[in-house]
Design a protein around this motif. Structure first.
Motif, mmCIF file in Angstrom:
data_model
loop_
_atom_site.group_PDB
_atom_site.id
_atom_site.type_symbol
_atom_site.label_atom_id
_atom_site.label_comp_id
_atom_site.label_asym_id
_atom_site.label_seq_id
_atom_site.Cartn_x
_atom_site.Cartn_y
_atom_site.Cartn_z
ATOM 1 N N VAL A 4 -2.923 4.486 13.277
ATOM 2 C CA VAL A 4 -3.772 5.654 13.006
ATOM 3 C C VAL A 4 -2.922 6.911 12.852
ATOM 4 C CG1 VAL A 4 -5.597 7.134 13.941
ATOM 5 C CG2 VAL A 4 -5.792 4.646 14.134
ATOM 6 N N LYS A 5 -1.943 7.089 13.722
ATOM 7 C CA LYS A 5 -1.059 8.264 13.620
ATOM 8 C C LYS A 5 -0.230 8.217 12.342
ATOM 9 C CE LYS A 5 -0.616 9.320 18.523
ATOM 10 N NZ LYS A 5 0.313 9.423 19.656
ATOM 11 N N ILE A 6 0.257 7.030 12.005
ATOM 12 C CA ILE A 6 1.018 6.880 10.761
ATOM 13 C C ILE A 6 0.129 7.238 9.580
ATOM 14 C CG2 ILE A 6 2.093 5.195 9.206
ATOM 15 C CD1 ILE A 6 3.146 3.783 11.774
ATOM 16 N N LEU A 10 0.779 10.113 6.813
ATOM 17 C CA LEU A 10 0.913 9.818 5.388
ATOM 18 C C LEU A 10 -0.099 10.597 4.555
ATOM 19 C CD1 LEU A 10 1.537 5.963 5.480
ATOM 20 C CD2 LEU A 10 3.177 7.756 4.860
ATOM 21 N N LYS A 11 -1.319 10.691 5.044
ATOM 22 C CA LYS A 11 -2.340 11.443 4.316
ATOM 23 C C LYS A 11 -1.976 12.919 4.232
ATOM 24 C CE LYS A 11 -7.269 12.157 3.875
ATOM 25 N NZ LYS A 11 -8.597 11.777 4.352
ATOM 26 N N GLN A 12 -1.491 13.478 5.341
ATOM 27 C CA GLN A 12 -1.087 14.887 5.351
ATOM 28 C C GLN A 12 0.060 15.131 4.375
ATOM 29 O OE1 GLN A 12 -0.302 15.466 9.535
ATOM 30 N NE2 GLN A 12 -2.405 16.099 9.957
ATOM 31 N N LEU A 13 1.031 14.234 4.358
ATOM 32 C CA LEU A 13 2.162 14.378 3.438
ATOM 33 C C LEU A 13 1.695 14.325 1.990
ATOM 34 C CD1 LEU A 13 4.810 12.169 5.251
ATOM 35 C CD2 LEU A 13 4.943 14.646 4.910
ATOM 36 N N TYR A 38 -3.091 2.075 4.637
ATOM 37 C CA TYR A 38 -2.114 2.790 5.465
ATOM 38 C C TYR A 38 -2.704 4.106 5.956
ATOM 39 C CZ TYR A 38 1.424 -0.228 3.167
ATOM 40 O OH TYR A 38 2.158 -1.270 2.655
ATOM 41 N N GLU A 39 -3.282 4.871 5.022
ATOM 42 C CA GLU A 39 -3.823 6.182 5.380
ATOM 43 C C GLU A 39 -5.024 6.089 6.315
ATOM 44 O OE1 GLU A 39 -4.529 8.923 2.209
ATOM 45 O OE2 GLU A 39 -2.442 8.884 1.549
ATOM 46 N N ASN A 40 -5.769 4.999 6.234
ATOM 47 C CA ASN A 40 -6.930 4.812 7.096
ATOM 48 C C ASN A 40 -6.574 4.165 8.432
ATOM 49 O OD1 ASN A 40 -8.939 5.965 5.434
ATOM 50 N ND2 ASN A 40 -8.905 4.133 4.154
ATOM 51 N N PRO A 45 2.829 -0.014 7.082
ATOM 52 C CA PRO A 45 3.623 -0.456 5.929
ATOM 53 C C PRO A 45 4.747 -1.409 6.314
ATOM 54 C CG PRO A 45 3.314 1.917 5.894
ATOM 55 C CD PRO A 45 2.827 1.446 7.222
ATOM 56 N N SER A 46 5.078 -2.278 5.385
ATOM 57 C CA SER A 46 6.248 -3.145 5.557
ATOM 58 C C SER A 46 7.492 -2.259 5.589
ATOM 59 C CB SER A 46 6.349 -4.122 4.382
ATOM 60 O OG SER A 46 6.608 -3.398 3.181
ATOM 61 N N ASP A 47 8.594 -2.824 6.019
ATOM 62 C CA ASP A 47 9.837 -2.044 6.059
ATOM 63 C C ASP A 47 10.204 -1.514 4.677
ATOM 64 O OD1 ASP A 47 10.034 -2.414 8.789
ATOM 65 O OD2 ASP A 47 11.545 -4.005 8.644
ATOM 66 N N ASN A 48 10.018 -2.342 3.655
ATOM 67 C CA ASN A 48 10.333 -1.926 2.294
ATOM 68 C C ASN A 48 9.454 -0.745 1.873
ATOM 69 O OD1 ASN A 48 11.674 -2.158 -0.248
ATOM 70 N ND2 ASN A 48 9.851 -3.161 -1.053
ATOM 71 N N ASN A 49 8.160 -0.823 2.160
ATOM 72 C CA ASN A 49 7.261 0.270 1.792
ATOM 73 C C ASN A 49 7.489 1.508 2.638
ATOM 74 O OD1 ASN A 49 6.196 -1.128 -0.336
ATOM 75 N ND2 ASN A 49 4.321 -1.733 0.727
ATOM 76 N N LYS A 50 7.930 1.337 3.863
ATOM 77 C CA LYS A 50 8.303 2.503 4.684
ATOM 78 C C LYS A 50 9.430 3.268 3.992
ATOM 79 C CE LYS A 50 7.098 0.665 9.212
ATOM 80 N NZ LYS A 50 7.607 0.071 10.455
ATOM 81 N N LYS A 51 10.422 2.521 3.492
ATOM 82 C CA LYS A 51 11.551 3.156 2.809
ATOM 83 C C LYS A 51 11.096 3.856 1.530
ATOM 84 C CE LYS A 51 14.861 -0.209 4.566
ATOM 85 N NZ LYS A 51 15.689 -1.365 4.212
ATOM 86 N N ARG A 52 10.230 3.207 0.766
ATOM 87 C CA ARG A 52 9.723 3.811 -0.471
ATOM 88 C C ARG A 52 8.962 5.107 -0.184
ATOM 89 N NH1 ARG A 52 6.687 -0.948 -3.822
ATOM 90 N NH2 ARG A 52 8.507 -1.913 -4.758
#
Length: 68
Positions: A4-6, A10-13, A38-40, A45-52
C-alpha cells in the motif's frame, strides 16, 4: 515497505510528473494492469520493474521501495 505504501508512492510520483498510467506504460513497457495493481497496493513490482520505475522517476530503487 508494504504494498500500500509503495502504491501510494508510485501514484504520487506519477501525478507529480503529470503522467497517466497509459503514458507510464508507453514509456516503461510495463503492462497498464500491473501499473494499476502496483498503485492500488495489490502487488509489489518485480525486481526488474522496480528498476524500470526507479529509472523512469529518476529515483533510487531503495528510495521508492525500501524507504520507511
Amino acid at each position: 515497505m508494504d504494498a500500500v505504501k509503495i502504491g501510494t508512492t508510485l501514484k504520487q510520483l506519477r501525478e507529480k510528473k503529470g503522467k497517466t498510467l497509459q503514458e507510464v506504460q508507453e514509456d516503461t513497457g510495463i503492462d497498464i494492469s500491473l501499473l494499476s495493481r502496483y498503485e492500488n497496493g495489490e502487488r509489489i513490482p518485480s525486481d526488474n520493474n522496480k528498476k524500470r520505475l526507479a529509472a523512469y522517476y529518476k529515483r533510487s530503487v531503495s528510495g521508492i521501495f525500501f524507504a520507511d
